[in-house]
Write a protein that holds these residues in place. Sequence first.
Motif: not given
Length: 362
Positions: A38-51
């Motif tokens: 299960q992936y936590y959508s609150g961190m998707f943008s940070g994942y895309l940015e590489g954080l």
Amino acid sequence: MKKLLLIGAGHAHLHIMKKLQEEKGKHDVTLISPSEYQYYSGMFSGYLEGLYNKEDMRIHIPTLAKAAGIHFTEGAALSIDAKAKVVLTEKGDILSYDVLSVDIGSLTAGIDVPGARKHALRIKPNYRIEEVAKAMQEAETPVVVGGGAAGVEMALALTAKRELEGKESVALISHSPLLENTSAKAQEKIKQIMQDKSLPLYLQEKVANVTSSQIVTTTGNQIAYDEVLWLTGPKAPGIFRTSQLPVDEAGYLLVEDTLQVKEYPAIFAAGDCASIRQYPDLPKAGVVAVRQSEILWENIKGFLKEANGRRFQPQKTYLSILSTGHKQGLLLYGRIVLHHPLSWRLKNRIDQKFINNYKTNV
């Protein structure tokens, strides 16, 4: 021992799994979900940015289920027979229940635009995030369609990453103003932030067609792309209509403020997949599902014991923090609009606290 069947591993069901760890052995519980993570959508943008890396934002459901004494079945539910109290899965399995709870989130709206279904990337269901992120990060001319919170965050996250790589900003297309459902002050602020970062914006422009290399708007604009991410808001899952369950006009499962279906009180639902009859305008947002978690669990337990349930009352104001890239965030709360690194730090703390509550070592 009565059977509790959980469909989906959204925010509210993660809470139930955690609670079941404390009451291990007292219930016969099965959870079905189409992915083991299960992936936590609150961190998707940070994942895309590489954080963040993928391990930072995902929860291994089988491990969590085992710790809670829950049977885990990997698969998707196809239909619900409320009268017979059974669920049919895509694999042909028939799962019976005494109490059913649904927490499967929503799908992506607007995908019926010509060419969109064939050419556009989508992150719903959310286990697609890894492949979507890779495609968008490697794209030469990525475009994001959708001016809501998800679209804005993803476009800014990708732009921040591309800036460090010496690449051009991501273009964003929206049929409405940015963050349409927020205050005029918030809308103006996010527009200013995106303009300062040199994002090409196509606002109040509707996509008419998506070819293999261009997005054509109703005003005649032709926007070149090699990858396009479609983030045009939520759409109801089809399972409720096909199962002939009560739904609202948009097709979301209709529940009371006890999170139960009035006609079938053994069926509960929480999160984006449901609409509450008493609060039809409640936003489809993760923070709402988190607030519903405790009510859902208490009412399921109460139903099993034939006790009265609690009623969900939404907050009038919700805290929202959007990542805007380079560890800055836009905080929105009532009339407060604050763009600052401290906003991102608060968001990061909240996100880390949530994910760490359910993290496993797998």
